[in-house]
Each structure stands twice: as structure tokens, then as C-alpha cells.
Design a protein around this motif. Sequence first.
Motif, PDB file in Angstrom:
ATOM      1  N   THR A  34      29.133  53.639  32.666  1.00 38.16           N
ATOM      2  CA  THR A  34      28.796  54.171  31.348  1.00 38.16           C
ATOM      3  C   THR A  34      28.045  53.128  30.528  1.00 38.16           C
ATOM      4  OG1 THR A  34      30.739  55.616  31.359  1.00 38.16           O
ATOM      5  CG2 THR A  34      29.745  55.154  29.227  1.00 38.16           C
ATOM      6  N   ARG A  73      35.676  58.446  32.891  1.00 38.59           N
ATOM      7  CA  ARG A  73      36.172  57.113  32.564  1.00 38.59           C
ATOM      8  C   ARG A  73      35.664  56.052  33.520  1.00 38.59           C
ATOM      9  NH1 ARG A  73      42.496  58.153  30.648  1.00 38.59           N
ATOM     10  NH2 ARG A  73      41.992  59.741  29.066  1.00 38.59           N
ATOM     11  N   ARG A  74      34.461  56.210  33.943  1.00 42.09           N
ATOM     12  CA  ARG A  74      33.800  55.167  34.724  1.00 42.09           C
ATOM     13  C   ARG A  74      33.049  54.289  33.724  1.00 42.09           C
ATOM     14  NH1 ARG A  74      34.571  55.680  39.981  1.00 42.09           N
ATOM     15  NH2 ARG A  74      34.989  57.731  40.881  1.00 42.09           N
ATOM     16  N   TRP A  75      33.818  53.400  33.106  1.00 50.19           N
ATOM     17  CA  TRP A  75      33.295  52.703  31.936  1.00 50.19           C
ATOM     18  C   TRP A  75      32.186  51.727  32.276  1.00 50.19           C
ATOM     19  CZ3 TRP A  75      34.522  55.781  28.457  1.00 50.19           C
ATOM     20  CH2 TRP A  75      35.801  56.331  28.327  1.00 50.19           C
ATOM     21  N   ASP A  93      36.989  52.962  41.342  1.00 53.41           N
ATOM     22  CA  ASP A  93      37.549  52.498  40.092  1.00 53.41           C
ATOM     23  C   ASP A  93      38.143  51.102  40.173  1.00 53.41           C
ATOM     24  OD1 ASP A  93      38.703  55.803  39.524  1.00 53.41           O
ATOM     25  OD2 ASP A  93      37.012  54.835  38.584  1.00 53.41           O
ATOM     26  N   ALA A 151      31.337  59.015  31.132  1.00 47.40           N
ATOM     27  CA  ALA A 151      32.331  58.736  30.101  1.00 47.40           C
ATOM     28  C   ALA A 151      33.554  59.641  30.279  1.00 47.40           C
ATOM     29  CB  ALA A 151      31.715  58.915  28.717  1.00 47.40           C
ATOM     30  N   TRP A 152      33.310  60.903  30.598  1.00 43.47           N
ATOM     31  CA  TRP A 152      34.404  61.851  30.807  1.00 43.47           C
ATOM     32  C   TRP A 152      35.269  61.441  31.987  1.00 43.47           C
ATOM     33  CZ3 TRP A 152      34.567  66.023  34.671  1.00 43.47           C
ATOM     34  CH2 TRP A 152      35.702  66.846  34.516  1.00 43.47           C
TER      35      TRP A 152
END
Length: 424
Positions: A355, A350-352, A159, A347-348
Amino acid sequence: MVTAPSLEALRPAGPHESGAGAWRRLWRRLTPADWSVLRIYLLSRIGVWVVVYSAAWIFPNDPGAKQPTPWVSRWDQWDWGHFKRIAEFGYFTGQGAVGSAQPDNREAFFPGFPWLVRLLHSLGVGWTLSGLVISFVAGAVAVVALARIARLYLNGGGDGGGTGGDKAGEKAGEGGVDVGRRAALFLLLSPCAVFLAAGYTEAIFLAFALPAWLAAKRGRWPLASLLAMGAMATRISGLFLVAALVAEFFLGSGGLRDRLRSLPWLALPALPLVGYFGYLYARTGDLMAWKHAEERGWNREFHVPWEAWHNTWVSAFGHVQSTGFAVMFQAELLAMLVGVALLGVLAWRRRWSETVYMALSLWALGTSYWYVSVPRATLLWWPLWIGLAVLSLRWRWVKEAYVCVAGPLMAVLVVAFTTGRWAG
């Protein structure tokens, strides 16, 4: 392309450093974990070659033949013909060239890979063998980078553009090393892995894209941008990679103010795209020549997603196609479902950045008349292989099930591709 092992941001060789010294330094940067991945890679290549050799004897082009066709010529199939013609004649000369009576729509293929093929051929290597050699070397670079990214993610660097790299991965112990091996294994046994071995762009794209992503996660934006230029030169997927890099640049953890100094570097990957589109425009007067070639050759004109799904479903199960084509359309549907599920998970979690990459990839693939090459595109979805690897560390049966199902299917598709039975 041969210099792509410098994906770990090697220092430039000093003015008095010999080429041999640079290669020794490169060699030393490969960790034991990297070598274990390369061992899997070599064994998988041997397995593919054995399948191709066997298929040449069992399924000859002439059923009455006493000798099989040469091994290398078995790879002279499908889109490789386009790459070879571009490498040999360019875009505007030779049979089927742009503007001829019966164009082959070769402008739909980006010039990076054909240029490398031409370069290697100029050294005396045959055309088809040149494509195979490039894919072989590029594939080795790609799996090492994929394994390093997987180790970085497992260690919690997924992240945040951390700089711990392989040292952090090594601190994760056997689990960190194993997740990299598994990610590489799952990629190499994927049903469409034949395209990593053939003279296609998947391997060379990954050889640039994965090191670019690894550099970005470590905050090395100049290197990430330079590598992304190589990815952009090989296929339109480079555009999705650049979008993901931009998202990572602004959304990644750490001080944004420090990163802003590297912002101008993010413009570099656009240069191959602008250059290629500008070249086609100068020769054809059509700014969208690439897109129009895609539409003429592969029905990739825009349709809303539900129309594309419907048209693919009818082709897969409506008994309107021969069985060979129908089963390929079934694979297209399955691959699209996998992609949508992966998008939801990213997306769930939050690895944007990933995504963004997946969303753009699926939009491009899912808005044609029908789905084309979605199973091949799964090779480029590195979050899929890393996710499966992490999952298999938690549940052992995931690896067992994948190897037992995907391995034989991959062998079947290797036979289908190299015997001319890929579609229909």
C-alpha cells in the motif's frame, strides 16, 4: 546487471571456485517452475520481435521504400535517445547537454541504465542493441522473481517475510506453479509491455526491485538493501520501493528485535540517490536539478490531484488534442483508475507495505499538470499482476478475458512505439 540472477542470495564464490562453476551453481538453482516461466518469457519476446519485423514492412518510414528500416533501428525511439546521449556523452557534454542553449533535460533520467549501456557498448555492442540486450536479460530475471513472489504469496508468505521460498511454493502444487506462470504472462501481455523489450528502464528496475522484495519477504535484509540500491540507481521509483521495504521491515511478522540488527542496511539504497543529486548540485548549483528538469520537459510541476485529473480529462475528451495524443490521455485516465482501485484493495487486505509503494507511486504520478506515463508505470505494480494471477485461479474467465483483450492491445502499442506513432 548480468549477475542479477543471483537474486536468490547465492553464496559468494569461494576463492578456488571458477567462474564456470559459479554459473553452473546458478543454473542449478533454477527450478522447473522457473524454466516454465522463462519459456513463456522467450515465446513472448519472439512474438514481440515478429510484430516489430512485420510493422517494419507494413509501415515503413517512406511509403515508397522497397526495403524496411533495419530491425534494431526501429527501437531507436522516444526516451531511448536520452539514455543513449547520456551513455555516449554524459550529462554535461554534447548537443542538448545540461546548461546548453537548448537543453534536452536529460538530467531527469537516472544514471544506472545509461551506465550499463556504456559498459556493454565498450565491449563492441552497438548503442541501441546494448539497450535491447540489457532489457532482454533483465526481463528474464524480473519474470522469474515475479513468479517466485506470486508462489510465495499463494502459499501464505505474503504477510510475513517467511523463509520457505520456492520449497513452499512447490508444496502448493500445480496451483503454486501456475500462479507464477500467470503473473508473468499477465505482465508480459500488459498493454505497455513494449517498454520491457525496448531500451528503457522498466525491465532493469524490475530486475533489481522484484528480487529485493523477494529477499525482504524472506527476511534477507542485507541482500534486499543491496538490490534496492540497483533499483534506486535506475529511476525515482526506487524511492517508493525503499519506503515499502522500510514499512515491511517494521510491520512484517516475526521478531522485530532480531530484524533490528539489519536496520543499518536500510540506509544503503539511499546512496545512489544522494550521489546523483549531489553530482548534479556540484555541477549546476541546483539541489533540485532533477525535479526542475522534470518540470521543464514533462510539465511535472505540482498540482493538486483533482486539477491533474481535470487537465488530463480535457486533453482526453475535450477535443483540444489530436487523436493520437487524445487516446494516450484516455489511457492515462484508465491506468490511474486501475491504480486507485489496486490501492484500495491492498489497503482493504491490509498489505501495508505494498500500500505504501502504490500510494507513493500514485501521488507522484497524479500530482503533475496532467498524467504522464501512468500506463507505463503499471508495469512496476507487481501486486497488480500477482493479484490478477490469483484471481484467475478462482475464475478461469479472468485469464481468458485478459489474454483476448490485452494481447491484441499490446501488439497495437508495439507497432505504435516502433513506428514512431506512440503519441500523436
